[in-house]
Design a protein around this motif. Structure first.
Motif, short mmCIF file in Angstrom:
data_model
loop_
_atom_site.label_atom_id
_atom_site.label_comp_id
_atom_site.label_asym_id
_atom_site.label_seq_id
_atom_site.Cartn_x
_atom_site.Cartn_y
_atom_site.Cartn_z
N TYR A 162 6.41 7.01 -2.55
CA TYR A 162 6.51 6.28 -1.28
C TYR A 162 5.68 7.02 -0.25
O TYR A 162 5.79 8.23 -0.11
CB TYR A 162 7.96 6.20 -0.82
CG TYR A 162 8.86 5.48 -1.79
CD1 TYR A 162 8.88 4.09 -1.82
CD2 TYR A 162 9.66 6.18 -2.69
CE1 TYR A 162 9.68 3.42 -2.70
CE2 TYR A 162 10.46 5.51 -3.58
CZ TYR A 162 10.48 4.14 -3.59
OH TYR A 162 11.27 3.47 -4.48
N SER A 163 4.87 6.27 0.49
CA SER A 163 4.04 6.85 1.54
C SER A 163 4.63 6.48 2.89
O SER A 163 4.61 5.30 3.29
CB SER A 163 2.62 6.32 1.41
OG SER A 163 1.83 6.79 2.47
N GLY A 164 5.15 7.47 3.59
CA GLY A 164 5.82 7.26 4.85
C GLY A 164 5.00 6.55 5.92
O GLY A 164 5.49 5.61 6.55
N ALA A 204 4.23 1.79 9.21
CA ALA A 204 3.35 0.74 9.74
C ALA A 204 3.86 -0.63 9.35
O ALA A 204 3.84 -1.57 10.16
CB ALA A 204 1.92 0.95 9.24
N ALA A 205 4.36 -0.78 8.12
CA ALA A 205 4.90 -2.06 7.68
C ALA A 205 6.11 -2.46 8.52
O ALA A 205 6.24 -3.62 8.92
CB ALA A 205 5.29 -1.99 6.20
N ALA A 206 6.98 -1.51 8.82
CA ALA A 206 8.17 -1.82 9.63
C ALA A 206 7.79 -2.20 11.05
O ALA A 206 8.33 -3.16 11.62
CB ALA A 206 9.11 -0.61 9.64
N VAL A 207 6.84 -1.47 11.64
CA VAL A 207 6.42 -1.77 13.01
C VAL A 207 5.72 -3.13 13.08
O VAL A 207 5.99 -3.93 13.99
CB VAL A 207 5.51 -0.64 13.56
CG1 VAL A 207 4.85 -1.04 14.86
CG2 VAL A 207 6.30 0.64 13.71
N ARG A 246 0.82 -1.20 0.00
CA ARG A 246 0.00 0.00 0.00
C ARG A 246 0.87 1.27 0.00
O ARG A 246 0.47 2.31 -0.51
CB ARG A 246 -0.90 -0.04 1.24
CG ARG A 246 -1.81 1.10 1.42
CD ARG A 246 -3.09 0.88 0.69
NE ARG A 246 -3.87 2.09 0.81
CZ ARG A 246 -5.17 2.11 0.77
NH1 ARG A 246 -5.83 1.00 0.61
NH2 ARG A 246 -5.80 3.24 0.88
N GLY A 247 2.07 1.17 0.55
CA GLY A 247 2.94 2.34 0.70
C GLY A 247 3.83 2.63 -0.49
O GLY A 247 4.47 3.69 -0.54
N VAL A 248 3.92 1.72 -1.45
CA VAL A 248 4.77 1.94 -2.63
C VAL A 248 3.88 1.88 -3.87
O VAL A 248 3.18 0.90 -4.10
CB VAL A 248 5.87 0.87 -2.73
CG1 VAL A 248 6.70 1.07 -3.98
CG2 VAL A 248 6.74 0.89 -1.50
N GLU A 249 3.90 2.93 -4.64
CA GLU A 249 3.07 3.00 -5.84
C GLU A 249 3.93 3.44 -7.02
O GLU A 249 4.57 4.48 -6.99
CB GLU A 249 1.93 4.00 -5.64
CG GLU A 249 1.02 4.12 -6.82
CD GLU A 249 -0.05 5.19 -6.63
OE1 GLU A 249 -0.63 5.61 -7.64
OE2 GLU A 249 -0.29 5.60 -5.48
N SER A 250 3.95 2.61 -8.07
CA SER A 250 4.69 2.93 -9.29
C SER A 250 3.72 3.00 -10.46
O SER A 250 2.80 2.20 -10.56
CB SER A 250 5.75 1.87 -9.59
OG SER A 250 6.73 1.85 -8.59
#
Length: 80
Positions: free
Chosen positions: A46-48, A53-56, A24-28
């Motif tokens: 890139y959506s911070g 959220a993905a990292a956590v 959801r956070g990376v869009e190309s």
């Protein structure tokens, strides 16, 4: 054996949520820049918040999975 199994399920769900959040956070997409005299370019956004959220979620899921494996291993070791 209920707690380690619950941790395993929660850990796996957190990892799946992490993957979904990452996508959801990376869009190309391909942008047409012909009006600027350029060829089409692939642009990535890139959506911070989604990547955070993905990292956590990945970290929490990893901790739960490690805890689950440690608990299963210690139970197996105690049974010997």
């Amino acid at each position: 054996m209920g707690r380690p199994l619950a941790a395993l399920i929660c850990g796996l769900l957190l990892i799946v949520g992490s993957v979904a959040s990452w996508f959801r956070g990376v869009e190309s997409r391909v942008e047409d820049l012909s009006d600027l005299g350029l060829s089409p370019q692939t642009v990535t956004w890139y959506s911070g918040p989604w990547l955070t959220a993905a990292a956590v979620l990945a970290a929490a899921g990893g901790v739960l999975l490690v805890w689950c494996v440690r608990d299963f291993a210690s139970r197996r070791h105690r049974q010997r």
